[in-house]
Design a protein around this motif. Structure first.
Motif, short mmCIF file in Angstrom:
data_model
loop_
_atom_site.label_atom_id
_atom_site.label_comp_id
_atom_site.label_asym_id
_atom_site.label_seq_id
_atom_site.Cartn_x
_atom_site.Cartn_y
_atom_site.Cartn_z
N ALA A 142 73.64 61.46 1.55
CA ALA A 142 72.62 62.49 1.37
C ALA A 142 72.84 63.66 2.33
CB ALA A 142 71.23 61.89 1.58
N GLY A 143 72.94 64.86 1.78
CA GLY A 143 73.07 66.07 2.58
C GLY A 143 74.47 66.38 3.06
N ALA A 144 75.44 65.54 2.74
CA ALA A 144 76.81 65.78 3.21
C ALA A 144 77.42 66.99 2.52
CB ALA A 144 77.69 64.55 2.97
N VAL A 145 78.24 67.72 3.25
CA VAL A 145 78.95 68.86 2.70
C VAL A 145 80.08 68.32 1.84
CG1 VAL A 145 80.38 70.86 3.27
CG2 VAL A 145 78.38 70.30 4.67
N PRO A 146 80.19 68.77 0.59
CA PRO A 146 81.28 68.28 -0.27
C PRO A 146 82.65 68.52 0.36
CG PRO A 146 79.68 69.51 -1.56
CD PRO A 146 79.32 69.70 -0.11
N GLN A 147 83.51 67.55 0.24
CA GLN A 147 84.86 67.63 0.78
C GLN A 147 85.84 67.64 -0.38
OE1 GLN A 147 85.35 67.50 4.32
NE2 GLN A 147 83.14 67.73 4.29
N SER A 148 87.04 68.09 -0.12
CA SER A 148 88.07 68.05 -1.14
C SER A 148 89.24 67.24 -0.61
CB SER A 148 88.56 69.47 -1.46
OG SER A 148 89.68 69.41 -2.30
N ALA A 149 89.78 66.39 -1.47
CA ALA A 149 90.96 65.62 -1.10
C ALA A 149 92.22 66.39 -1.43
CB ALA A 149 90.97 64.28 -1.83
#
Length: 160
Positions: A142-149
């Motif tokens: 919840a609330g995490a900044v989206p990351q990219s692999a």
């Protein structure tokens, strides 16, 4: 049986292989802990959050469920032959995203003896964990900044 263990200790997955079975306690014990006794690997997990907080027990279990399912599919084994938990969470101000906090932890992944060491190699586990951690930050925490692999076309100072 694993279902009985989950009923009695609903968060048993958060303990990895640090649980006792009847074979540990009694000479006549026959049960072992499924997902233990084989290779063990660790993989860093980092989430960026707007508030300094630890991952909740439910979030940790969800991150690990995602990691174990991803590994089972990619490395071709039964999900019940692996256990996972998040250990050593540390909160620090983010260097790459000012104003946010990095929640750094270590995913500990245990496999049982049915998963060969070659199949669950450190490189294979690390590759799956990168994608699993990115997916977890997008959909689980919840609330995490989206990351990219995936690598970006050009380097940037801040995540987008």
């Amino acid at each position: 049986d694993l279902d009985d263990l989950e009923y009695v200790v609903p968060n048993s997955g958060n303990f990895g292989c640090d649980l006792f079975t009847d074979s540990d306690l009694y000479a006549t014990g026959k049960e072992s802990l499924k997902g233990c006794g084989g290779p063990t690997h660790t993989s860093p997990v980092t989430m960026q959050l707007p508030k300094a907080r630890y991952l909740t027990g439910e979030e940790q279990k969800s991150v690990c469920r995602l990691a174990v399912r991803s590994m089972a599919i990619n490395l071709k084994f039964e999900p019940s032959n692996s256990r996972c938990y998040v250990d050593n969470q540390v909160i620090v101000p983010s260097e790459v995203a000012p104003g946010l906090f990095d929640i750094n932890g270590m995913a500990v992944i245990n496999f049982d003896e049915s998963v060969p060491l070659g199949k669950a190699s450190p490189a294979a586990v690390a590759n799956v964990m990168v994608a699993a951690a990115a997916t977890a930050s997008d959909f689980v925490v919840a609330g995490a900044v989206p990351q990219s692999a995936a690598p970006s076309e050009s380097p940037s100072s801040y995540p987008t």
